[in-house]
Every structure is written in C-alpha cells, then in structure tokens.
Design a protein around this motif. Structure first.
Motif, PDB file in Angstrom:
ATOM      1  N   GLY A   1      53.585   1.565 -21.060  1.00 23.58           N
ATOM      2  CA  GLY A   1      53.373   2.862 -20.421  1.00 23.58           C
ATOM      3  C   GLY A   1      54.673   3.490 -19.993  1.00 23.58           C
ATOM      4  O   GLY A   1      55.575   2.794 -19.493  1.00 23.58           O
ATOM      5  N   MET A   2      54.804   4.793 -20.198  1.00 23.30           N
ATOM      6  CA  MET A   2      55.988   5.505 -19.736  1.00 23.30           C
ATOM      7  C   MET A   2      56.074   5.424 -18.213  1.00 23.30           C
ATOM      8  O   MET A   2      55.049   5.390 -17.521  1.00 23.30           O
ATOM      9  N   MET A   3      57.278   5.400 -17.720  1.00 22.51           N
ATOM     10  CA  MET A   3      57.495   5.298 -16.273  1.00 22.51           C
ATOM     11  C   MET A   3      57.718   6.698 -15.716  1.00 22.51           C
ATOM     12  O   MET A   3      58.834   7.116 -15.436  1.00 22.51           O
ATOM     13  N   ARG A   4      56.615   7.414 -15.584  1.00 24.72           N
ATOM     14  CA  ARG A   4      56.646   8.782 -15.089  1.00 24.72           C
ATOM     15  C   ARG A   4      55.287   9.113 -14.495  1.00 24.72           C
ATOM     16  O   ARG A   4      54.311   8.408 -14.724  1.00 24.72           O
ATOM     17  N   ALA A   5      55.237  10.165 -13.739  1.00 28.73           N
ATOM     18  CA  ALA A   5      53.993  10.711 -13.182  1.00 28.73           C
ATOM     19  C   ALA A   5      53.312   9.731 -12.240  1.00 28.73           C
ATOM     20  O   ALA A   5      53.454   8.524 -12.332  1.00 28.73           O
ATOM     21  N   ALA A   6      52.554  10.289 -11.329  1.00 28.13           N
ATOM     22  CA  ALA A   6      51.911   9.493 -10.293  1.00 28.13           C
ATOM     23  C   ALA A   6      50.930   8.488 -10.863  1.00 28.13           C
ATOM     24  O   ALA A   6      50.851   7.344 -10.412  1.00 28.13           O
ATOM     25  N   ALA A   7      50.156   8.884 -11.875  1.00 28.84           N
ATOM     26  CA  ALA A   7      49.139   7.986 -12.430  1.00 28.84           C
ATOM     27  C   ALA A   7      49.775   6.779 -13.090  1.00 28.84           C
ATOM     28  O   ALA A   7      49.307   5.647 -12.925  1.00 28.84           O
ATOM     29  N   LYS A   8      50.846   6.994 -13.859  1.00 26.03           N
ATOM     30  CA  LYS A   8      51.530   5.873 -14.504  1.00 26.03           C
ATOM     31  C   LYS A   8      52.108   4.932 -13.460  1.00 26.03           C
ATOM     32  O   LYS A   8      51.993   3.706 -13.572  1.00 26.03           O
ATOM     33  N   LEU A   9      52.749   5.494 -12.450  1.00 31.77           N
ATOM     34  CA  LEU A   9      53.336   4.663 -11.401  1.00 31.77           C
ATOM     35  C   LEU A   9      52.243   3.901 -10.658  1.00 31.77           C
ATOM     36  O   LEU A   9      52.417   2.730 -10.302  1.00 31.77           O
ATOM     37  N   GLY A  10      51.088   4.563 -10.461  1.00 35.83           N
ATOM     38  CA  GLY A  10      49.974   3.888  -9.796  1.00 35.83           C
ATOM     39  C   GLY A  10      49.487   2.686 -10.576  1.00 35.83           C
ATOM     40  O   GLY A  10      49.166   1.641 -10.007  1.00 35.83           O
ATOM     41  N   SER A  11      49.435   2.812 -11.915  1.00 30.88           N
ATOM     42  CA  SER A  11      49.028   1.679 -12.744  1.00 30.88           C
ATOM     43  C   SER A  11      50.026   0.540 -12.625  1.00 30.88           C
ATOM     44  O   SER A  11      49.644  -0.635 -12.537  1.00 30.88           O
ATOM     45  N   TYR A  12      51.319   0.865 -12.610  1.00 33.19           N
ATOM     46  CA  TYR A  12      52.333  -0.181 -12.483  1.00 33.19           C
ATOM     47  C   TYR A  12      52.223  -0.896 -11.133  1.00 33.19           C
ATOM     48  O   TYR A  12      52.353  -2.126 -11.054  1.00 33.19           O
ATOM     49  N   LYS A  13      51.977  -0.148 -10.079  1.00 37.31           N
ATOM     50  CA  LYS A  13      51.833  -0.776  -8.759  1.00 37.31           C
ATOM     51  C   LYS A  13      50.620  -1.703  -8.729  1.00 37.31           C
ATOM     52  O   LYS A  13      50.674  -2.786  -8.137  1.00 37.31           O
ATOM     53  N   LEU A  14      49.538  -1.283  -9.376  1.00 38.37           N
ATOM     54  CA  LEU A  14      48.336  -2.114  -9.418  1.00 38.37           C
ATOM     55  C   LEU A  14      48.571  -3.369 -10.261  1.00 38.37           C
ATOM     56  O   LEU A  14      48.055  -4.453  -9.948  1.00 38.37           O
ATOM     57  N   ILE A  15      49.368  -3.255 -11.306  1.00 37.13           N
ATOM     58  CA  ILE A  15      49.729  -4.428 -12.099  1.00 37.13           C
ATOM     59  C   ILE A  15      50.507  -5.423 -11.253  1.00 37.13           C
ATOM     60  O   ILE A  15      50.265  -6.638 -11.305  1.00 37.13           O
ATOM     61  N   ALA A  16      51.445  -4.922 -10.466  1.00 36.49           N
ATOM     62  CA  ALA A  16      52.229  -5.807  -9.593  1.00 36.49           C
ATOM     63  C   ALA A  16      51.327  -6.532  -8.597  1.00 36.49           C
ATOM     64  O   ALA A  16      51.476  -7.747  -8.367  1.00 36.49           O
ATOM     65  N   GLN A  17      50.371  -5.817  -8.030  1.00 40.14           N
ATOM     66  CA  GLN A  17      49.436  -6.441  -7.086  1.00 40.14           C
ATOM     67  C   GLN A  17      48.574  -7.490  -7.781  1.00 40.14           C
ATOM     68  O   GLN A  17      48.275  -8.548  -7.213  1.00 40.14           O
ATOM     69  N   THR A  18      48.187  -7.198  -9.017  1.00 38.09           N
ATOM     70  CA  THR A  18      47.367  -8.143  -9.781  1.00 38.09           C
ATOM     71  C   THR A  18      48.148  -9.402 -10.115  1.00 38.09           C
ATOM     72  O   THR A  18      47.649 -10.521  -9.944  1.00 38.09           O
ATOM     73  N   LEU A  19      49.374  -9.233 -10.586  1.00 35.57           N
ATOM     74  CA  LEU A  19      50.193 -10.387 -10.962  1.00 35.57           C
ATOM     75  C   LEU A  19      50.453 -11.290  -9.764  1.00 35.57           C
ATOM     76  O   LEU A  19      50.520 -12.524  -9.897  1.00 35.57           O
ATOM     77  N   ALA A  20      50.557 -10.686  -8.580  1.00 34.44           N
ATOM     78  CA  ALA A  20      50.785 -11.482  -7.369  1.00 34.44           C
ATOM     79  C   ALA A  20      49.603 -12.391  -7.059  1.00 34.44           C
ATOM     80  O   ALA A  20      49.761 -13.409  -6.365  1.00 34.44           O
ATOM     81  N   LEU A  21      48.414 -12.058  -7.559  1.00 26.81           N
ATOM     82  CA  LEU A  21      47.221 -12.872  -7.323  1.00 26.81           C
ATOM     83  C   LEU A  21      47.029 -13.943  -8.394  1.00 26.81           C
ATOM     84  O   LEU A  21      46.147 -14.797  -8.246  1.00 26.81           O
ATOM     85  N   LEU A  22      47.817 -13.880  -9.454  1.00 26.94           N
ATOM     86  CA  LEU A  22      47.675 -14.825 -10.556  1.00 26.94           C
ATOM     87  C   LEU A  22      48.682 -15.968 -10.426  1.00 26.94           C
ATOM     88  O   LEU A  22      49.724 -15.818  -9.774  1.00 26.94           O
ATOM     89  N   PRO A  23      48.401 -17.108 -11.054  1.00 25.46           N
ATOM     90  CA  PRO A  23      49.352 -18.224 -11.022  1.00 25.46           C
ATOM     91  C   PRO A  23      50.716 -17.814 -11.568  1.00 25.46           C
ATOM     92  O   PRO A  23      50.827 -16.894 -12.387  1.00 25.46           O
ATOM     93  N   ASP A  24      51.772 -18.506 -11.121  1.00 23.86           N
ATOM     94  CA  ASP A  24      53.128 -18.174 -11.545  1.00 23.86           C
ATOM     95  C   ASP A  24      53.334 -18.306 -13.049  1.00 23.86           C
ATOM     96  O   ASP A  24      54.301 -17.774 -13.589  1.00 23.86           O
ATOM     97  N   SER A  25      52.430 -18.989 -13.735  1.00 20.54           N
ATOM     98  CA  SER A  25      52.558 -19.144 -15.185  1.00 20.54           C
ATOM     99  C   SER A  25      52.276 -17.845 -15.930  1.00 20.54           C
ATOM    100  O   SER A  25      52.613 -17.725 -17.113  1.00 20.54           O
ATOM    101  N   TYR A  26      51.679 -16.868 -15.251  1.00 17.35           N
ATOM    102  CA  TYR A  26      51.405 -15.572 -15.874  1.00 17.35           C
ATOM    103  C   TYR A  26      52.672 -14.718 -15.806  1.00 17.35           C
ATOM    104  O   TYR A  26      53.088 -14.273 -14.735  1.00 17.35           O
TER     105      TYR A  26
END
Length: 348
Positions: free
Chosen positions: A186-211
């Motif tokens: 995803g391009m790193m622009r616009a509020a919606a794209k940035l929102g998806s990236y932030k949600l990905i970061a939150q998701t990865l934090a809930l997954l094992p370190d192997s992800y």
C-alpha cells in the motif's frame, strides 16, 4: 465488432501509472480478448477534484467542442456501441451519452456511480452529468455490491445491471507463493492508508514474534508508518516502492497478505495476492468483501484482535484460492461478462 471506449477519469494511455489506468487498460484488453476492435474515442480528462464550478464549466465546454469530430469518427469507424469506464461526480462522462444518441448505438457504463448527495453542492453540475450518464446507459456493469444498491435504486426502466467482478489483466496465474513472511502492499499516503498501517502494527503486536512483515510501498507518510511500526523493530522489512516484476517477486515470497482495507474501493492487491494462492488478512468491509476468497473475516469492530485471530486461523488451501481467482477474477472471465452485457444491449 467495433467499439468506442472512454475513461474520463484517466485515459488508458496516460503516462502516470495508477489503479484506475490499469483497470481501463484491462477492460480494453478484455474487450479485445472477446474479439472486438476497440477505439479510444477521446483522451479528455474531465476530473475536477476541487469542486470548482468554473473548472467544471470549462471542461463541459471542451467536451461540447469535441463532440462533432468524435461523432464523425464514430460514423466513419461504424461503432456498434460506446463503453465508458468510471463516470462519477468528480469525473463524469460528458461525451458518451451525446455521441451514442447521435449515432443511435447502445451506451454501456462500467463502474458508474451515483452520488445524489452531491447535487446542489460544489460539484452540482458534474453530479448532474454523472446522473445523466447513469440514466442514459442501456447496461451498467457494477464492480461492488455497494455500487449496485444506488444504481438499482434510481435506475430507469429497462436498464440492465451486471456484476463485473474486479479482475487482473492476465490470462493465467503467476507462480504460487512459497514464503513465510506476511506482506503488506500500500502507498504511504492519505489518512485511510495510514490507518491501515497503524492497524497492521497493532495486529502484529498481538501475534507471536515469529510473525515477520514485509512492507511494499512508499510515500510522504512513510515517517508516520515507521513511527507506528517502531515497537516492532526486527520484525519489519521495508521493500520500498516496487515495479511490477519486483512486486510479483514479493508476492511469490510471502505467506499471506495483510491489509485491513480501510476505505478501499476493492483493492487490486487482494486479487494479486490471491492469484499467488496467498490467504488474505483483512476486515469485512464493503468493496473488500467483493474480491476476497469466501471465508470468515472479522468485522470492522473487531479491529486488531479480529485480524490477529484470522492470522492464527487455518488458511484455505492455496490451490482453492487460485482456482477461485481463475474462475472469477482473470481477464477471460471478465471478457465473458462483458460479452454477455453487450449481447443484452443488442451488440453481437
């Protein structure tokens, strides 16, 4: 069969790549796949992104000036139908309906949308033109269920509505993916794209370190993306902006695509990933659900917790995902749908 094609938002020969240009190119390729000769009827871009009444008036005048030569070209070429891709309130088709009436040929629209809430506002003239284009169409191909609802609610009597599934402009599948890392595209622009990236970061934090995660994309919001991913250092690899070949390589070396889909129309990256057999970690959102392999996706309200659960759940078999894409989302399937719509309009 000889057809006129027009894309008022961005012509297929525009020098700047975009999803809209790629879709226009794909539609022309699908029409040619079914045996049609396709003429690009005009390269006039009618887009007004600012809601500027003066700019809209100028574009409407330009379109009017072009009409006589386009009508004459249509008579000479003996066009059997006019097809417009993506007419909406910011970039309406100011040419096709008039030319179709003058030549007495069917007018077909692909991804036409209605936005009646824009009537009376800064895009009033263009919103009315977009409504007129929808009204003029003998056949409207809709890409998502959300578009279909508005189109059918205000459709004139006798208009046909056909689901043209978003598709990849290719005849066959790429090599299957065989990697172990998650991939975000995803391009790193616009509020919606940035929102998806932030949600990905939150998701990865809930997954094992192997992800681990690869990110394909770049843009002005990269510092904010990197800030959101900062707590996950060591698990993130930035690939930057990739050309088509490099992106194919990234898909083939991934285990799954993760992209929540905030404010996505449908997202071609979902189709590209699934063509490689990759499962998708996304939310159940309008537009997004129209292109995802059928399985249980988390609701919008479940946020990162739901996405993490989906990532940990058993994934569909790669061959099943690829078979689904072949049946519904490749160029031959699109050509069959377009051919059926043209037949409904009396063009064979």
């Amino acid at each position: 069969m000889r057809l006129a094609f027009y894309a008022p938002l961005k012509p297929p020969d525009h020098p700047v790549p975009s999803g809209d240009r790629a879709m226009a190119q794909g539609i022309m390729a699908a029409l040619e796949h079914m045996g049609a000769h396709v003429d690009l009827a005009s390269d006039l871009r009618s887009r007004d992104g600012a809601g500027d009444g003066h700019a809209q008036a100028q574009l409407m005048a330009q379109a009017k000036d072009l009409l006589p030569q386009i009508i004459e070209a249509g008579r000479t070429a003996d066009w059997q139908a006019w097809i417009t891709y993506h007419t909406y309130y910011k970039a309406p088709d100011l040419i096709g309906p008039t030319v179709s009436r003058a030549l007495d040929i069917p007018y077909l629209a692909i991804e036409a949308t209605r936005a009646r809430k824009r009537l009376g506002g800064p895009w009033d003239a263009f919103a009315r033109a977009a409504e007129d284009a929808c009204d003029a169409a003998d056949v409207v191909f809709y890409l998502t269920e959300r578009d279909r609802e508005a189109l059918t609610a205000y459709a004139p009597k006798g208009q046909h509505h056909i689901h043209l599934r978003p598709f990849l402009p290719r005849h066959s599948l790429p090599a299957p993916g065989k990697g172990t890392r998650l991939l975000a595209v995803g391009m790193m622009r616009a509020a919606a794209k940035l929102g998806s990236y932030k949600l990905i970061a939150q998701t990865l934090a809930l997954l094992p370190d192997s992800y681990m995660l690869d990110i394909a994309g770049d843009g002005p919001a990269r510092p904010q993306v990197e800030a959101a991913m900062a707590p996950l250092r060591g698990r993130i690899r930035y690939l930057g902006a990739l050309d088509a070949d490099a992106l194919e390589h990234a898909y083939s070396n991934a285990a799954a695509l993760i992209w929540p889909g905030l404010d996505e129309a449908f997202g071609m990256s979902y189709l590209e990933a699934q063509a490689h057999g990759l499962p998708v970690i996304a939310q159940d959102r309008p537009g997004v659900r129209d292109v995802l392999y059928p399985r249980d996706y988390p609701s919008v309200n479940e946020g990162a917790k739901g996405l993490a659960a989906l990532a940990l759940s058993p994934a569909p078999a790669a061959q099943d995902i690829r078979a689904y894409i072949t049946a519904h989302h490749l160029l031959p399937a699109a050509a069959t749908t377009l051919s059926g719509g043209l037949a409904l309009a009396g063009v064979t």
